[in-house]
Write a protein that holds these residues in place. Structure first.
Motif, PDB file in Angstrom:
ATOM      1  N   SER A  69       0.811  -1.210   0.000  1.00  0.00           N
ATOM      2  CA  SER A  69       0.000   0.000   0.000  1.00  0.00           C
ATOM      3  C   SER A  69       0.849   1.268   0.000  1.00  0.00           C
ATOM      4  CB  SER A  69      -0.951   0.004   1.195  1.00  0.00           C
ATOM      5  OG  SER A  69      -0.230  -0.032   2.406  1.00  0.00           O
ATOM      6  N   GLU A 161      -5.433   0.041  -6.277  1.00  0.00           N
ATOM      7  CA  GLU A 161      -5.940   0.060  -4.916  1.00  0.00           C
ATOM      8  C   GLU A 161      -4.781   0.090  -3.927  1.00  0.00           C
ATOM      9  OE1 GLU A 161      -9.330  -2.013  -3.735  1.00  0.00           O
ATOM     10  OE2 GLU A 161      -9.896  -2.591  -5.779  1.00  0.00           O
ATOM     11  N   THR A 163      -3.435  -1.266  -1.369  1.00  0.00           N
ATOM     12  CA  THR A 163      -3.566  -2.483  -0.583  1.00  0.00           C
ATOM     13  C   THR A 163      -2.514  -3.492  -1.014  1.00  0.00           C
ATOM     14  OG1 THR A 163      -5.140  -4.171   0.124  1.00  0.00           O
ATOM     15  CG2 THR A 163      -5.209  -3.542  -2.195  1.00  0.00           C
ATOM     16  N   TRP A 166      -1.822  -5.151  -4.950  1.00  0.00           N
ATOM     17  CA  TRP A 166      -2.433  -4.191  -5.861  1.00  0.00           C
ATOM     18  C   TRP A 166      -2.134  -4.524  -7.318  1.00  0.00           C
ATOM     19  CZ3 TRP A 166       0.607  -1.600  -9.284  1.00  0.00           C
ATOM     20  CH2 TRP A 166       1.989  -1.593  -9.015  1.00  0.00           C
ATOM     21  N   TYR A 260      -9.052  -9.755   0.973  1.00  0.00           N
ATOM     22  CA  TYR A 260      -9.460  -8.586   0.206  1.00  0.00           C
ATOM     23  C   TYR A 260     -10.971  -8.407   0.363  1.00  0.00           C
ATOM     24  CZ  TYR A 260     -10.156  -5.600  -3.909  1.00  0.00           C
ATOM     25  OH  TYR A 260     -10.506  -4.591  -4.765  1.00  0.00           O
TER      26      TYR A 260
END
Length: 299
Positions: A69, A161, A163, A166, A260
Motif C-alpha cells: 500500500s 488500490e 492495498t 495491488w 481482500y
C-alpha cells in the motif's frame, strides 16, 4: 508517468538514462520522493534540471516502508500532482529498472494494434554474470515495475488500490471489465530489474513468505496457490522459494488472516483460476503433440 521512489540512489541515474534515451519520451514524468534518507531526491532534482519533462515532488515521510500500500500511497500522491487531463496513458514506473530505447514506442504500437488492451509490458529479466535470467510471468500479466495503462482502462478499474497485491488485483479487475492485458516477448522490450522479484528489504525468505500471504489476501483458490508455488520452484531460490510461497499462503489461512474485502471479486477470481487449472491438461497435451509432430518431421 509517475515514479514513487524511496532510497533508490543506487539505481535512479540509470533509470533516468533509460527514459532519456527513448525514441518516444513521456509528456511528463513525476518522481515522488517518498521519504528517502539517501541522495535519491538530490540526484533526481539534478537530472530534472537537465530534462524538462521531469518534475520531482516530496511526499511527507511516513517514517518507514509500507509494503504494497505504501508504494500506491506515493503513486496517488504523484497522481494528484500530475497534469493527467492531458494524458492518454498513465504509467507507474519503478526506479530500479532499465530498458532499451524503443520500449515506449513498442508499447504504444501494441495499444494501437489492440483497442481493448488495458495494460502492457515487456518481459522482465534479472542481469546475472552468466546472462539475463527471466523473472517469469504468465502471458496475461503486466510487470509491476512498469505498469503501462491506457488511461480509459485505468479509470474503468478504479485505478490502483492502496492495498496488498495491488498489482494482481488491477489485472483481474481489467479482466472483469472486459479489457485485455499481456506482456510481449520482443527483445527490444526487455526490462532489466536490478532487484530480485518477490524479495524484500529483510530477506528473500521473508519476501517469499510475504508473497504467499499476499495471494491469500487477494483470494486465491488453494489449488491455484499450490500450483503457483510449484511453478515458482523453478525460480531462485530453487524449490525452496516455491515451498515458502505455499507455506505463506496456508499459514495465513490457518491464522484467519484478513482477505481482500470484495467477495464478488474473490469469487470471480477463483472461478477464473479453476478454469485455468482445468485447461492445463489440454495445454500440456497440445504442447506434447506439437513437440512430437516436430520430431516426426525433423530431418
Amino acid at each position: 508517468m509517475i515514479s514513487p521512489v524511496r532510497d533508490e540512489a543506487r539505481f535512479i541515474d540509470a533509470a533516468i538514462d533509460s527514459m532519456a534515451a527513448q525514441t518516444v519520451r513521456p509528456t511528463a514524468w513525476v518522481i515522488v520522493n517518498d521519504g528517502s534518507t539517501d541522495h535519491t531526491a538530490a540526484m533526481a532534482r539534478t537530472r530534472a534540471a537537465e530534462l524538462d519533462f521531469i518534475t520531482v515532488v516530496d511526499k511527507p515521510d511516513r517514517g518507514h516502508r509500507h509494503v504494497g500500500s505504501g508504494v500506491i500511497e506515493a503513486f496517488n500522491f504523484g497522481l494528484s500532482a500530475s497534469p493527467i487531463a492531458d494524458w492518454d496513458y498513465i504509467i507507474k514506473l519503478d526506479a530500479d529498472i532499465t530498458y532499451g530505447p524503443r520500449y515506449i514506442e513498442l508499447m504504444l504500437a501494441e495499444f494501437t494494434r489492440e483497442h481493448r488492451l488495458a495494460a502492457v509490458s515487456g518481459r522482465v529479466f534479472r542481469p546475472e554474470p552468466g546472462g539475463d535470467v527471466e523473472e517469469r510471468k504468465s502471458a496475461d500479466m503486466v510487470c509491476g515495475p512498469f505498469k503501462f495503462y491506457r488511461r480509459a482502462a485505468f479509470e474503468a478499474i478504479g485505478g490502483f488500490e492502496q492495498t496488498l497485491q495491488w498489482d494482481g488485483i488491477d489485472i483481474h479487475r481489467a479482466r472483469m471489465t472486459g479489457w485485455r492485458t499481456y506482456n510481449i516477448a520482443n527483445l527490444e522490450a526487455r526490462i532489466h530489474h536490478h532487484r530480485l522479484m518477490g524479495s524484500s528489504q529483510v530477506s528473500i525468505v521473508h519476501g517469499r513468505m510475504r508473497w504467499g500471504r499476499g495471494i491469500h489476501f487477494m483470494g486465491y483458490h488453494p489449488a491455484y496457490a499450490v500450483a503457483s508455488g510449484l511453478y515458482r520452484m523453478r525460480d531462485w531460490p530453487y524449490v525452496v522459494g516455491g515451498l515458502l510461497i505455499i507455506a505463506g499462503y496456508f499459514r495465513a489461512a490457518a491464522q484467519g488472516a484478513k482477505r481482500y474485502p470484495d467477495p464478488e471479486f474473490r469469487a470471480n477470481l477463483r472461478r477464473w483460476q479453476l478454469r485455468q487449472l482445468a485447461a492445463l491438461p489440454r495445454s500440456a497435451f497440445s504442447a506434447a503433440r506439437r513437440h512430437l509432430v516436430g520430431v516426426r518431421h525433423s530431418p
